[in-house]
Enzyme design. Sequence first.
Site, mmCIF file in Angstrom:
data_model
loop_
_atom_site.group_PDB
_atom_site.id
_atom_site.type_symbol
_atom_site.label_atom_id
_atom_site.label_comp_id
_atom_site.label_asym_id
_atom_site.label_seq_id
_atom_site.Cartn_x
_atom_site.Cartn_y
_atom_site.Cartn_z
ATOM 1 N N HIS A 43 5.966 6.806 11.398
ATOM 2 C CA HIS A 43 5.143 6.760 9.833
ATOM 3 C C HIS A 43 4.566 7.803 9.487
ATOM 4 O O HIS A 43 3.425 7.777 9.846
ATOM 5 C CB HIS A 43 4.745 5.426 10.380
ATOM 6 C CG HIS A 43 3.872 4.929 8.488
ATOM 7 N ND1 HIS A 43 4.298 5.094 6.734
ATOM 8 C CD2 HIS A 43 3.423 3.873 8.012
ATOM 9 C CE1 HIS A 43 3.472 4.288 5.907
ATOM 10 N NE2 HIS A 43 3.529 3.515 6.473
ATOM 11 N N ARG A 95 11.755 3.199 3.658
ATOM 12 C CA ARG A 95 10.973 2.776 4.524
ATOM 13 C C ARG A 95 11.970 1.555 5.164
ATOM 14 O O ARG A 95 12.882 0.888 4.386
ATOM 15 C CB ARG A 95 9.904 1.860 4.468
ATOM 16 C CG ARG A 95 9.728 0.328 5.588
ATOM 17 C CD ARG A 95 8.700 -0.508 5.056
ATOM 18 N NE ARG A 95 7.329 0.744 5.584
ATOM 19 C CZ ARG A 95 5.714 0.313 5.860
ATOM 20 N NH1 ARG A 95 5.316 -0.945 4.860
ATOM 21 N NH2 ARG A 95 4.942 1.029 6.023
ATOM 22 N N ARG A 122 0.714 -0.991 0.029
ATOM 23 C CA ARG A 122 -0.016 -0.232 -0.039
ATOM 24 C C ARG A 122 0.860 1.261 0.008
ATOM 25 O O ARG A 122 0.486 2.034 -0.519
ATOM 26 C CB ARG A 122 -1.093 0.387 1.397
ATOM 27 C CG ARG A 122 -1.888 1.050 1.461
ATOM 28 C CD ARG A 122 -2.766 0.287 2.456
ATOM 29 N NE ARG A 122 -2.384 -0.464 2.768
ATOM 30 C CZ ARG A 122 -3.601 -1.674 3.074
ATOM 31 N NH1 ARG A 122 -4.082 -1.647 2.248
ATOM 32 N NH2 ARG A 122 -2.742 -2.877 3.434
ATOM 33 N N THR A 123 1.755 1.236 0.972
ATOM 34 C CA THR A 123 2.477 2.111 0.979
ATOM 35 C C THR A 123 3.360 2.330 -0.099
ATOM 36 O O THR A 123 3.421 4.029 -0.754
ATOM 37 C CB THR A 123 3.688 2.361 2.571
ATOM 38 O OG1 THR A 123 2.767 2.190 3.546
ATOM 39 C CG2 THR A 123 4.103 3.941 2.356
ATOM 40 N N LYS A 130 25.047 -7.733 -0.357
ATOM 41 C CA LYS A 130 26.431 -7.499 -0.621
ATOM 42 C C LYS A 130 27.556 -7.062 1.026
ATOM 43 O O LYS A 130 28.440 -6.667 0.633
ATOM 44 C CB LYS A 130 26.435 -7.459 -1.640
ATOM 45 C CG LYS A 130 26.100 -7.827 -2.587
ATOM 46 C CD LYS A 130 26.940 -7.164 -4.181
ATOM 47 C CE LYS A 130 25.619 -8.392 -4.766
ATOM 48 N NZ LYS A 130 25.275 -7.717 -6.669
#
Lengths: 196, 333
Positions: B144, B116, B66-67, B94
Amino acid sequence: MNGDSSTEYTVIMDAAAMKATIYSMALAIAADNPELDSLVLLGILSRGKPLADRLADQIGQVAGYRPPVGVLSTTMYRDDLRSGTGGEVVGRIGETHFDFSIDNRTVLLVDDVLAAGRTIRAAMDEVMDYGRPRRIQLACLIDRGGRELPIQADYLGYALGTDAYEWVFVRLMESDGEDVVLVKHAQDAPVSEGDE
Amino acid sequence: MEAMAPAVWVKKDLIGIRDLSRGEIEMILDTAPQFLAVSKRASGIKKVPLLQGRLVVNWFHEPSTRTRTSFELAAKRLSADTLSIAASSSSSVKGETLHDTLANIEAMRADIIVLRHGCAGAPHILAAAHASHIINAGDGRHEHPTQALLDVFTMRETLRRQRGNPELGLDGLKVAIIGDIEHSRVARSNIHALTKLGASITLCAPATLLPRGVERLGVAQTTRLCEALADADVIYALRMQLERQSRGLLPSIREYVKLFRVDRDSLRYAPDHAIVMHPGPINRDLELSTEVADGTRSVILQQVTNGVAVRMAIMHLLANSGGARRARESQAS
């Protein structure tokens, strides 16, 4: 505007002259648009909106049909925000609002002062994102010169010549409490276009 | 007297609601409706050229549909180019550091980075060290912010419609936040946003899922659902973060459902006008019953629609503001 500095301003259009000017613009618009029901007016914020309302009223009186009037903000289409060079107005985006279709109709853009022409370029791009008008026309109360784009008004109230160092103030009853157009000679002042 | 909202946006980044003033929150909320109108245009051309030619990078170290979709749509509707980097397919596996990855993204002339990350504070650290605009799309259990902004925007729009007053703010609004508050960055950001906007908050959860010290944020708390719902204007159900319940904070899911689920039975305690919200994704019939999630009180899909508009407003303010640019230049000199 301070009263004591009013001697520096020259009145180029008083209330009576403004009324007559809007009337003759309305006559020309009605004559050019015999199919009046396909004409819509979009006033560019902020003073284009009351001017569009007055033009529509006059068209209604001379032709018996008042075309619908909407509002165009143009902020989201400005070229100076896009390049990141502007920004002072960034917190405030005006509301574009009209509840009629512009497809296959004549869209008449209405603004108070025509100068660089960049606002009108932005307005045309915005209109195109709302539909496909048959044609777009432009009505302005004052042309103060200083064009930076190849844009001209189809209906013009008064052409001021091309002195780029003149300030132009359009004051309307709806927003400023009086109907008057003033100019001020200020040799070092930057070019001003209406509200911008 | 409340301080006047600043006329110009000056922040380079959006890291958390805690850093924002009430005026800044209101500037975002006041800018969003015009972008909502863009998404609803009858012509179908849901796009404006405000970020034309700019590059927005979605950089997600945790799963999100969604975000990430909402940010990507917001960028596209501002005419930006977009690029997505998922951590699982990037060089972080890596051993490349976040700073090095971002320096490389910036070397490709990115303008806005939507990040995020599982570590609280990651966006803050990157924002301080890099020139691009960083938007926090969720960092650990910290914040958030864009979710909270779309939530308070949805509350404000709903309240204004319900009461027929297009100028109303959230002062005095009563919001009940229910569920897994301990693990929820959404709750944290919403608490900051609602408190700054003058709303009053009641948190409701099993005692093990109420974070300690939360009363310092100026909110009420209860372990009884009927108490939380009694005078609520907004009922905000949180997602039960099942993936984070390994520490045995809940005796059983069945007990939670019985005592804390928002459903037709528990809603009898709430006023008739109360609306139901949820940040998604829903665990259907766990924290919220299907009947209520899909019912007339639910504004959950409006939250999703509003999310795109609010994120457009945020990206526009960050990237187009002369104030933000000048603040950046004066910092550099």
